[in-house]
Design a protein around this motif. Sequence first.
Motif, PDB file in Angstrom:
ATOM      1  N   ILE A   4       9.115   9.489 -11.015  1.00  0.00           N
ATOM      2  CA  ILE A   4       8.148  10.447 -10.469  1.00  0.00           C
ATOM      3  C   ILE A   4       8.699  11.021  -9.162  1.00  0.00           C
ATOM      4  O   ILE A   4       8.941  10.274  -8.213  1.00  0.00           O
ATOM      5  N   PRO A   5       8.914  12.335  -9.115  1.00  0.00           N
ATOM      6  CA  PRO A   5       9.467  12.914  -7.885  1.00  0.00           C
ATOM      7  C   PRO A   5       8.414  13.015  -6.785  1.00  0.00           C
ATOM      8  O   PRO A   5       7.212  13.072  -7.071  1.00  0.00           O
ATOM      9  N   ARG A   6       8.869  13.029  -5.555  1.00  0.00           N
ATOM     10  CA  ARG A   6       7.973  13.386  -4.450  1.00  0.00           C
ATOM     11  C   ARG A   6       7.652  14.868  -4.612  1.00  0.00           C
ATOM     12  O   ARG A   6       8.540  15.680  -4.794  1.00  0.00           O
ATOM     13  N   ASN A   7       6.381  15.204  -4.625  1.00  0.00           N
ATOM     14  CA  ASN A   7       5.972  16.567  -4.929  1.00  0.00           C
ATOM     15  C   ASN A   7       4.616  16.799  -4.250  1.00  0.00           C
ATOM     16  O   ASN A   7       3.634  16.132  -4.577  1.00  0.00           O
ATOM     17  N   VAL A   8       4.566  17.746  -3.319  1.00  0.00           N
ATOM     18  CA  VAL A   8       3.319  17.942  -2.559  1.00  0.00           C
ATOM     19  C   VAL A   8       2.128  18.246  -3.464  1.00  0.00           C
ATOM     20  O   VAL A   8       0.991  17.905  -3.142  1.00  0.00           O
ATOM     21  N   GLY A  24       0.839  -1.199   0.000  1.00  0.00           N
ATOM     22  CA  GLY A  24       0.000   0.000   0.000  1.00  0.00           C
ATOM     23  C   GLY A  24       0.871   1.244   0.000  1.00  0.00           C
ATOM     24  O   GLY A  24       2.027   1.212   0.435  1.00  0.00           O
ATOM     25  N   GLY A  25       0.334   2.326  -0.494  1.00  0.00           N
ATOM     26  CA  GLY A  25       1.007   3.615  -0.397  1.00  0.00           C
ATOM     27  C   GLY A  25       2.228   3.786  -1.277  1.00  0.00           C
ATOM     28  O   GLY A  25       3.078   4.626  -1.008  1.00  0.00           O
ATOM     29  N   VAL A  26       2.328   3.005  -2.353  1.00  0.00           N
ATOM     30  CA  VAL A  26       3.503   3.125  -3.230  1.00  0.00           C
ATOM     31  C   VAL A  26       3.230   4.015  -4.452  1.00  0.00           C
ATOM     32  O   VAL A  26       4.126   4.233  -5.271  1.00  0.00           O
ATOM     33  N   GLY A  27       1.984   4.484  -4.579  1.00  0.00           N
ATOM     34  CA  GLY A  27       1.679   5.371  -5.708  1.00  0.00           C
ATOM     35  C   GLY A  27       0.875   4.716  -6.823  1.00  0.00           C
ATOM     36  O   GLY A  27       0.802   5.256  -7.931  1.00  0.00           O
ATOM     37  N   LYS A  28       0.234   3.578  -6.540  1.00  0.00           N
ATOM     38  CA  LYS A  28      -0.589   2.922  -7.577  1.00  0.00           C
ATOM     39  C   LYS A  28      -1.712   3.848  -8.066  1.00  0.00           C
ATOM     40  O   LYS A  28      -1.852   4.089  -9.260  1.00  0.00           O
ATOM     41  N   THR A  29      -2.519   4.311  -7.107  1.00  0.00           N
ATOM     42  CA  THR A  29      -3.685   5.105  -7.479  1.00  0.00           C
ATOM     43  C   THR A  29      -3.268   6.413  -8.137  1.00  0.00           C
ATOM     44  O   THR A  29      -3.836   6.831  -9.153  1.00  0.00           O
ATOM     45  N   THR A  30      -2.253   7.044  -7.564  1.00  0.00           N
ATOM     46  CA  THR A  30      -1.768   8.309  -8.119  1.00  0.00           C
ATOM     47  C   THR A  30      -1.281   8.101  -9.547  1.00  0.00           C
ATOM     48  O   THR A  30      -1.544   8.913 -10.441  1.00  0.00           O
ATOM     49  N   THR A  31      -0.585   6.988  -9.772  1.00  0.00           N
ATOM     50  CA  THR A  31      -0.082   6.677 -11.111  1.00  0.00           C
ATOM     51  C   THR A  31      -1.241   6.364 -12.055  1.00  0.00           C
ATOM     52  O   THR A  31      -1.282   6.858 -13.193  1.00  0.00           O
TER      53      THR A  31
HETATM   54  P1  ADP Z   1      -1.365   3.324  -3.400  1.00  0.00           P
HETATM   55  O1  ADP Z   1      -2.488   3.443  -4.361  1.00  0.00           O
HETATM   56  O2  ADP Z   1      -0.243   2.463  -3.894  1.00  0.00           O
HETATM   57  O3  ADP Z   1      -1.809   2.906  -2.028  1.00  0.00           O
HETATM   58  P2  ADP Z   1      -1.298   6.226  -3.513  1.00  0.00           P
HETATM   59  O4  ADP Z   1      -1.209   6.550  -4.961  1.00  0.00           O
HETATM   60  O5  ADP Z   1      -2.637   6.349  -2.869  1.00  0.00           O
HETATM   61  O6  ADP Z   1      -0.693   4.782  -3.246  1.00  0.00           O
HETATM   62  O7  ADP Z   1      -0.229   7.144  -2.775  1.00  0.00           O
HETATM   63  C1  ADP Z   1      -0.080   7.101  -1.353  1.00  0.00           C
HETATM   64  C2  ADP Z   1      -0.023   8.515  -0.798  1.00  0.00           C
HETATM   65  O8  ADP Z   1       1.133   9.187  -1.312  1.00  0.00           O
HETATM   66  C3  ADP Z   1      -1.216   9.359  -1.182  1.00  0.00           C
HETATM   67  O9  ADP Z   1      -1.550  10.187  -0.094  1.00  0.00           O
HETATM   68  C4  ADP Z   1      -0.713  10.188  -2.347  1.00  0.00           C
HETATM   69  O10 ADP Z   1      -1.378  11.439  -2.453  1.00  0.00           O
HETATM   70  C5  ADP Z   1       0.751  10.372  -1.985  1.00  0.00           C
HETATM   71  N1  ADP Z   1       1.600  10.498  -3.183  1.00  0.00           N
HETATM   72  C6  ADP Z   1       1.619   9.667  -4.245  1.00  0.00           C
HETATM   73  N2  ADP Z   1       2.539  10.054  -5.145  1.00  0.00           N
HETATM   74  C7  ADP Z   1       3.119  11.165  -4.650  1.00  0.00           C
HETATM   75  C8  ADP Z   1       4.155  12.049  -5.104  1.00  0.00           C
HETATM   76  N3  ADP Z   1       4.767  11.853  -6.287  1.00  0.00           N
HETATM   77  N4  ADP Z   1       4.520  13.073  -4.309  1.00  0.00           N
HETATM   78  C9  ADP Z   1       3.899  13.271  -3.124  1.00  0.00           C
HETATM   79  N5  ADP Z   1       2.925  12.496  -2.633  1.00  0.00           N
HETATM   80  C10 ADP Z   1       2.526  11.449  -3.372  1.00  0.00           C
END
Ligand code: ADP
Length: 252
Positions: free
Chosen positions: A212-216, A12-19
């Motif tokens: 993908i950089p960490r970016n608020v 969890g929390g690796v950026g799947k949904t965001t990606t």
């Molecule tokens: P997953 O779907 O793998 O559980 P998420 O895509 O939900 O992961 O990302 C986990 C958290 O990290 C979320 O709160 C999301 O907004 C944050 N996040 C994802 N990618 C980035 C990024 N590139 N920079 C900063 N925060 C990020």
Amino acid sequence: MATVYAIANQKGGVGKTTTAVNVAACIAEAGHDTLLVDIDPQANATVGLGAAKDVEPNVYDVLAGSATIAEATLATGIERLKLVPSHPDLAGANSELPREAGSEVRLREALVAARGHFEYILIDCPPSLGPLTVNGLAAAERVIVPVQTEYFALEGLAGLLDTLALVQRELNPRLTIAGMALTMHDGRTRLARDVEREVREHFPALVFDTVIPRNVRVGEASSFGRPVAHHDPHCPGAHAYLELAKEVVVRA
Ligand code: ADP
Ligand code: MG
């Protein structure tokens, strides 16, 4: 006919949904009809695209056979991007699905009719290797694996690759890995740079060039229910997701 991608990693929390949300939005904005299917009961992709997580019908109804993909498809704020929303009730599917014969290919069967209407279909999988993720992998041709460049990044990837091999063998011989996408990368830290090098060494040719950089701004965008390209088109996260989407399309 659509090319179908699953976005999967049991962590969890690796950026799947965001990606999933941001790559889908960039592909759609480039002019391709795109469908995002949210199969995570947490419904983060649904909410991240500005939809409510109690819409009926939703993907749970699709998996239960009481709605078609077309019936469950919603418009989003992006012209060519459509969404099949998730619902918290989908959590129940994890125990219901395995009891039913042929349940691993429910999503694949439901998507057959939709494939003619889209060029790209992306499936946002939950953080597990359970029945829902298996449905996602069985329905896909390609898998995008987001990998956060932090400690233990490689841990769990072996398990994921085993599951992919199993799904390939038993359910879906066409399944291949599109690539691993390095996410939430903090290039200022030695650890993140070491992890990037390690992942690239371990999986040569499998890792997307774009990091993908960490970016608020990326996290903020989801809380406003929109992709980062709409929230702040010039931020580093928006640029990176645009580049990643180009790589995904080129490799399709
Ligand atoms: P997953 O779907 O793998 O559980 P998420 O895509 O939900 O992961 O990302 C986990 C958290 O990290 C979320 O709160 C999301 O907004 C944050 N996040 C994802 N990618 C980035 C990024 N590139 N920079 C900063 N925060 C990020
Ligand atoms: Mg998620």
